[in-house]
Design a protein around this motif. Structure first.
Motif, PDB file in Angstrom:
ATOM      1  N   THR A   1       0.808  -1.221   0.000  1.00 36.22           N
ATOM      2  CA  THR A   1       0.000   0.000   0.000  1.00 36.22           C
ATOM      3  C   THR A   1       0.838   1.267   0.000  1.00 36.22           C
ATOM      4  OG1 THR A   1      -0.090   0.055   2.439  1.00 36.22           O
ATOM      5  CG2 THR A   1      -1.816  -1.192   1.295  1.00 36.22           C
ATOM      6  N   ILE A   2       2.149   1.150   0.230  1.00 33.03           N
ATOM      7  CA  ILE A   2       3.005   2.333   0.364  1.00 33.03           C
ATOM      8  C   ILE A   2       3.904   2.432  -0.870  1.00 33.03           C
ATOM      9  CG2 ILE A   2       4.711   3.524   1.790  1.00 33.03           C
ATOM     10  CD1 ILE A   2       3.714   1.881   4.163  1.00 33.03           C
TER      11      ILE A   2
ATOM     12  N   LEU B   1      10.165   0.569  -3.775  1.00 30.72           N
ATOM     13  CA  LEU B   1       9.257  -0.272  -4.548  1.00 30.72           C
ATOM     14  C   LEU B   1       9.331   0.075  -6.031  1.00 30.72           C
ATOM     15  CD1 LEU B   1       7.102  -2.465  -4.587  1.00 30.72           C
ATOM     16  CD2 LEU B   1       5.379  -0.701  -4.094  1.00 30.72           C
ATOM     17  N   ARG B   2       9.364   1.356  -6.327  1.00 30.26           N
ATOM     18  CA  ARG B   2       9.473   1.760  -7.733  1.00 30.26           C
ATOM     19  C   ARG B   2      10.782   1.248  -8.335  1.00 30.26           C
ATOM     20  NH1 ARG B   2       8.190   7.566 -10.550  1.00 30.26           N
ATOM     21  NH2 ARG B   2       8.886   6.973 -12.633  1.00 30.26           N
ATOM     22  N   ALA B   3      11.863   1.316  -7.569  1.00 27.83           N
ATOM     23  CA  ALA B   3      13.160   0.868  -8.074  1.00 27.83           C
ATOM     24  C   ALA B   3      13.165  -0.632  -8.336  1.00 27.83           C
ATOM     25  CB  ALA B   3      14.263   1.248  -7.084  1.00 27.83           C
ATOM     26  N   VAL B   4      12.662  -1.426  -7.392  1.00 30.06           N
ATOM     27  CA  VAL B   4      12.731  -2.880  -7.586  1.00 30.06           C
ATOM     28  C   VAL B   4      11.798  -3.336  -8.700  1.00 30.06           C
ATOM     29  CG1 VAL B   4      13.521  -3.379  -5.248  1.00 30.06           C
ATOM     30  CG2 VAL B   4      11.062  -3.358  -5.725  1.00 30.06           C
ATOM     31  N   ARG B   5      10.702  -2.623  -8.913  1.00 26.56           N
ATOM     32  CA  ARG B   5       9.832  -2.989 -10.035  1.00 26.56           C
ATOM     33  C   ARG B   5      10.529  -2.762 -11.375  1.00 26.56           C
ATOM     34  NH1 ARG B   5       4.093  -0.878  -7.389  1.00 26.56           N
ATOM     35  NH2 ARG B   5       3.486  -2.938  -6.585  1.00 26.56           N
TER      36      ARG B   5
ATOM     37  N   ALA C   1      11.404  -2.019   0.854  1.00 29.60           N
ATOM     38  CA  ALA C   1      10.023  -1.810   0.420  1.00 29.60           C
ATOM     39  C   ALA C   1       9.055  -2.597   1.294  1.00 29.60           C
ATOM     40  CB  ALA C   1       9.872  -2.211  -1.045  1.00 29.60           C
ATOM     41  N   LEU C   2       9.383  -3.872   1.567  1.00 25.36           N
ATOM     42  CA  LEU C   2       8.521  -4.683   2.432  1.00 25.36           C
ATOM     43  C   LEU C   2       8.577  -4.180   3.869  1.00 25.36           C
ATOM     44  CD1 LEU C   2       9.347  -8.267   1.078  1.00 25.36           C
ATOM     45  CD2 LEU C   2       7.520  -6.712   0.360  1.00 25.36           C
TER      46      LEU C   2
ATOM     47  N   THR D   1       0.989  -1.825   8.223  1.00 19.95           N
ATOM     48  CA  THR D   1       0.040  -2.141   7.157  1.00 19.95           C
ATOM     49  C   THR D   1       0.352  -3.476   6.481  1.00 19.95           C
ATOM     50  OG1 THR D   1       1.394  -0.856   5.606  1.00 19.95           O
ATOM     51  CG2 THR D   1      -0.439   0.287   6.656  1.00 19.95           C
ATOM     52  N   ALA D   2       1.316  -4.242   7.023  1.00 16.80           N
ATOM     53  CA  ALA D   2       1.720  -5.495   6.384  1.00 16.80           C
ATOM     54  C   ALA D   2       0.681  -6.589   6.621  1.00 16.80           C
ATOM     55  CB  ALA D   2       3.077  -5.934   6.920  1.00 16.80           C
TER      56      ALA D   2
END
Length: 486
Positions: free
Chosen positions: A348-349, A354-358, A409-410, A418-419
């Motif tokens: 959710t964040i 997260l953008r980098a690993v995607r 990210a996790l 929120t996990a």
């Protein structure tokens, strides 16, 4: 390193011409235990400007994506000199996980302020940007404070996705590739280059492990012996193994032509890859080419290993070493991709991690496929020890970097509360594997290198390259500021 220690070190070795001048300058960077954060770095430059108000001018050249001012500090004898074209541009922080340039820029500015003979030798103004990507640099500050700690490095690591990197988001158009999503930081650098039309440009980079290597945008044979002597004088090897980019021309041991995106496109296209889909923008070197600028990069590693410049034959065939790297990268990408796919519906964040690993996780299997595609065309010979080391080290680097960002990210979901159970399971699974990767990486990482050595090599080499640009410059052929770029 405090500004005072940098100041005393610079003044202790005033400029004196001679064939070993730049080797001597490389040894002048004082000891440091940590890399400065963004606020500390700008504060030190402002302290320098306060001490030398007649020489140092601070100006804002842009704004980061998150709204942070971007600063350039110009060192020149007077304002008319500072506003002339044809000076020298030095840019730190083009990749935010590469902080050696922060120390280098501060030492360079201090030396120029203190040594009038050094300023007179070069002539013109020095335009120094301490950090062009402060947003990204702040996300690495967790390991800047303990740069010798490999585990801190991986767990606090951040590098933006390819289309978010300042160095690789200049406008680009070639065949089916077209890029114009210029970042605000890149736009600031474009404006600076358009204003100064420099005779010399260096963007300050560093790598992770191995030896020292260089990029330049045109051959400069007179420089090559110096580029070997400078790291050797500080006990550092050259990186003579597997090159970072297979398509970059090799001019001398550890000296390469610039990574050119047109060459990269043709190389990828030749391997059957979707070149237009894999390339974002072009580089600062390509953008400055219209001004006749001499572009130069020194890559220095955080950790050094004796295998980095060992050109003796290894037991394995060269093709087998490359094939092994391809398999290891594919396994890494498949594992991380599985974790990311399972976790993504629950995330959710929208963190930068997260953008980098995607962006990076799918690229691991893509790189593996490209490596496999070229194996059959490799020469039938033994690998050198250096080539084997580089292939092994690159796998560990990808694991530590990309795996570390996925952990962050996790971890953001865990920290925020929120996990979901699936995110917690993914985090536990990734952490267990990542800890194994950390132990395995220790074997090829080597020993941490003193910051003063890394910044010293970068400092001495950029002075040598700037001196080459000064000597080769033909001012009459340089376009006027009010004219059109050639």
């Amino acid at each position: 390193m405090t500004a005072a220690t940098s100041e005393s070190a610079a003044s202790a070795t005033p400029f004196a011409p001679g064939p070993d001048a730049w080797v001597r300058h490389a040894a002048t960077v004082p000891p440091a235990q940590a890399y400065p954060g963004v606020d500390e770095l700008v504060a030190r430059f402002r302290e320098l400007a306060d001490r030398y108000p007649a020489l140092v001018t601070e100006r804002r050249v842009g704004t980061s994506a998150l709204g942070e001012p971007l600063y350039c500090f110009t060192v020149a004898e007077d304002r008319p000199t500072a506003e002339e074209c044809g000076g020298y541009v030095v840019v730190g922080g083009v990749h935010p996980n590469e902080p050696v340039g922060a120390v280098t820029t501060l030492h360079l500015a201090t030396a120029l302020c203190e040594d009038s003979d050094l300023r007179a030798h070069f002539g013109g103004a020095w335009h120094i940007v301490p950090c062009i990507d402060p947003d990204g640099a702040r996300l690495n500050e967790g390991w800047f404070a303990v740069p010798a700690d490999k585990r801190a490095y991986g767990r606090h690591f951040y590098r933006p996705a390819g289309d978010q990197q300042v160095e690789w988001t200049f406008p680009f158009s070639y065949k089916d590739a077209y890029f114009d999503r210029v970042l605000p930081e890149t736009l600031a650098l474009m404006r600076l280059l358009d204003t100064t039309r420099p005779r010399f440009l260096t963007t300050l980079h560093n790598c992770e492990t191995g030896g020292v290597y260089y990029y330049l945008n045109r051959p400069a044979p007179d420089l090559y012996p110096l580029l070997a002597d400078i790291p050797a004088s500080l006990g550092m090897p050259l990186a003579t193994g597997e090159p970072e980019a297979a398509h970059a021309p090799r001019h001398a041991p550890a000296v390469y032509g610039c990574i050119d995106m047109k060459d990269a496109y043709d190389y990828l296209e030749g391997l059957g890859a979707d070149a237009a889909g894999k390339i974002a923008g072009s580089s600062s070197a390509a953008y400055a080419e219209k001004y006749g600028t001499f572009y130069f990069v020194t890559e220095v590693p955080h950790w050094s290993h004796p295998d980095a410049d060992d050109d003796s034959p290894a037991e394995q065939r060269y093709a087998d070493v490359v094939a092994h790297r391809a398999r290891a990268l594919d396994e890494t990408g498949t594992f991380l991709g599985g974790i990311l796919d399972r976790a993504s519906p629950h995330l959710t964040i929208a963190t930068p991690f997260l953008r980098a690993v995607r962006d990076f996780v799918p690229s691991l299997t893509e790189v593996a496929a490209l490596e496999s595609a070229r194996v059959d065309d490799l020469p039938d010979r033994a690998a050198t020890v250096a080539e084997r080391h580089d292939c092994e080290a690159s796998v560990h680097s990808f694991r530590i970097r990309v795996g570390g960002m996925l952990l962050r990210a996790l971890g953001a979901e865990l920290a925020a509360g929120t996990a979901t159970p699936e995110v917690r399971r993914c985090h536990r699974e990734l952490l267990a594997t990542y800890e194994t990767w950390e132990r395995e990486a220790d074997r090829v990482t080597g020993e941490p290198i003193a910051i003063s050595t890394l910044a010293g090599i970068q400092y001495g080499a950029l002075l040598a390259a700037a001196d080459h640009a000064r000597a080769a410059d033909t001012t009459a052929a340089r376009p006027e500021r009010t004219g059109e770029p050639r």
